[in-house]
Design an enzyme around this catalytic site. Structure first.
Site, PDB file in Angstrom:
ATOM      1  N   ALA A 155       0.832  -1.203   0.000  1.00  0.00           N
ATOM      2  CA  ALA A 155       0.000   0.000   0.000  1.00  0.00           C
ATOM      3  C   ALA A 155       0.869   1.258   0.000  1.00  0.00           C
ATOM      4  O   ALA A 155       1.849   1.332  -0.730  1.00  0.00           O
ATOM      5  CB  ALA A 155      -0.977  -0.037   1.167  1.00  0.00           C
ATOM      6  N   CYS A 156       0.511   2.231   0.797  1.00  0.00           N
ATOM      7  CA  CYS A 156       1.186   3.531   0.736  1.00  0.00           C
ATOM      8  C   CYS A 156       2.625   3.487   1.232  1.00  0.00           C
ATOM      9  O   CYS A 156       3.398   4.416   0.990  1.00  0.00           O
ATOM     10  CB  CYS A 156       0.394   4.562   1.532  1.00  0.00           C
ATOM     11  SG  CYS A 156      -1.271   4.836   0.880  1.00  0.00           S
ATOM     12  N   ALA A 157       3.020   2.426   1.918  1.00  0.00           N
ATOM     13  CA  ALA A 157       4.392   2.285   2.399  1.00  0.00           C
ATOM     14  C   ALA A 157       5.273   1.502   1.435  1.00  0.00           C
ATOM     15  O   ALA A 157       6.449   1.275   1.721  1.00  0.00           O
ATOM     16  CB  ALA A 157       4.396   1.588   3.766  1.00  0.00           C
ATOM     17  N   SER A 332       2.133   5.228  -2.499  1.00  0.00           N
ATOM     18  CA  SER A 332       3.551   5.051  -2.198  1.00  0.00           C
ATOM     19  C   SER A 332       4.454   6.009  -2.949  1.00  0.00           C
ATOM     20  O   SER A 332       5.585   6.268  -2.522  1.00  0.00           O
ATOM     21  CB  SER A 332       3.970   3.608  -2.497  1.00  0.00           C
ATOM     22  OG  SER A 332       3.941   3.353  -3.884  1.00  0.00           O
TER      23      SER A 332
END
Length: 372
Positions: A155-157, A332
């Site tokens: 995901a965003c990481a 990300s």
């Protein structure tokens, strides 16, 4: 053990822009139509009215004013509310690979490399266009790279999970120069008919070249990287290959994409800075040693609070810049974009911390120092 460094970064955003006012006008037209068509069921308590949105609500909730998108017309069409992207034949370059290559070429040009200088490709993003073959393999072929290639998602990481992996592979001698790319077509994932999330995402592609230190000047030393997870389904997307099997049983089944915003905010604001501070402690880095932190751009209140807990001082645009107002949440890619835009002014020897956080919950952190 071989040290690693970030040689270059690059990012690219589409030229199409949707302002808050445009998005709200489209969403409210959809909501008004839905409520009118289902007025009797809503009055009887058999259906819930779709709440209206506003530009003020979006700004207060997120700090977002605009977002760049791959395709605009379909998103604003209340009969579709998704981007219109024509399918391509299998022999053509895929949409996501093409999107990635926009930022990849920028990073290669900045470093003075071509694809043959790369011996590892990682596509690190929220989702990949297909299950296999890996999009990374397609990018590897397109640029003429060698070695390994694989896709990963956190995901965003994801970009900082990719950096953590690249750092370990280089330090152990398994690779010399790794390309990490984060092509995030988030408007294809988002549900633009749901008030809680309709405004959040934009589209962007970002890339990093991470390599073994061969003594050449320039770039950023990677002082440390760290990743941690804490399971939660408060932020969830169920799009996947099993959907067609589920719909064979229930044709009305729709894959879930939603978030419990209040829970995500509380949990992540507590968890993310702890991961970053643990990484800092591992390398004896104090908040006073850190000039700047580049954070994932989720919403402005999270950026404010997480920056303050990492740096032990109030956030400013100098010590923790934000790009939310222009780009929205680009998953990300946002932390790499933020670094790319706001690192040139740092002096040789100054240190910064990247931190990204998202569904999973997954948190990635990295400390870097500018080289002479």
């Amino acid at each position: 053990m071989q040290n690693s460094l970030i040689r270059s970064t690059g990012y690219w955003v589409p030229p199409n822009v949707i302002t808050n006012d445009e998005l709200v006008a489209s969403y409210n037209a959809y909501a008004t139509r839905f409520n009118s068509r289902h007025a009797d069921a809503i009055a009887a308590g058999e259906a819930e009215a779709v709440p209206l949105s506003s530009s003020e609500f979006i700004r207060n909730a997120s700090g977002i004013e605009r977002r760049h998108v791959y395709e605009k017309t379909g998103i604003l069409d209340i009969d579709s509310m998704v981007p219109r992207i024509p399918p391509r034949p299998v022999e053509a370059v895929s949409v996501q690979a093409e999107f990635a290559l926009k930022s990849v070429q920028i990073a290669l040009d900045k470093a003075g490399y071509d694809g043959s200088d790369i011996d590892g490709v990682i596509v690190a993003s929220s989702a990949q266009q297909r299950n296999f073959p890996a999009v990374s393999c397609e990018i590897q072929e397109a640029i003429g790279a060698s070695g390994f290639a694989f896709d990963m998602t956190m995901a965003c990481a994801a970009a900082l999970y990719g950096l953590n992996l690249a750092n370990g592979l280089i330090r152990s001698g398994q690779a010399k120069r790794i390309l990490i790319c984060s092509p995030e077509l988030m408007t294809c994932i988002n549900v633009h008919s749901r008030r809680e999330v309709h405004f959040i995402f934009g589209d962007a592609s970002a890339a990093m070249i991470v390599e073994a230190d061969d003594g050449r000047p320039g770039g950023w030393d990677v002082l440390g990287t760290h990743t941690e997870n804490k399971w939660s389904s408060a932020l969830r997307s169920d799009y996947g290959f099993i959907n067609i099997a589920e719909q064979s049983v229930d044709p009305a089944f729709a894959p879930h994409l939603d978030q419990d915003g209040h829970k995500v905010f509380k949990d992540v604001v507590g968890f993310a800075p702890k991961v970053a501070r643990r990484m800092m402690q591992q390398i004896d880095l104090t908040p006073n040693d850190v000039r700047r932190t580049w954070l994932h751009q989720a919403n402005i209140r999270m950026v404010d609070m997480i920056a303050k807990r990492i740096l032990e001082r109030d956030r400013t645009n100098e010590n923790a810049p934000s790009i939310l107002h222009e780009y929205g949440n680009t998953s990300s890619s946002s932390v790499v974009m933020n670094f790319d835009m706001h690192s040139d002014d740092m002096a040789v020897g100054e240190t910064g911390v990247m931190c990204a956080f998202g569904a999973g919950y997954g948190v990635g952190a990295a400390a870097v120092r500018k080289r002479a």
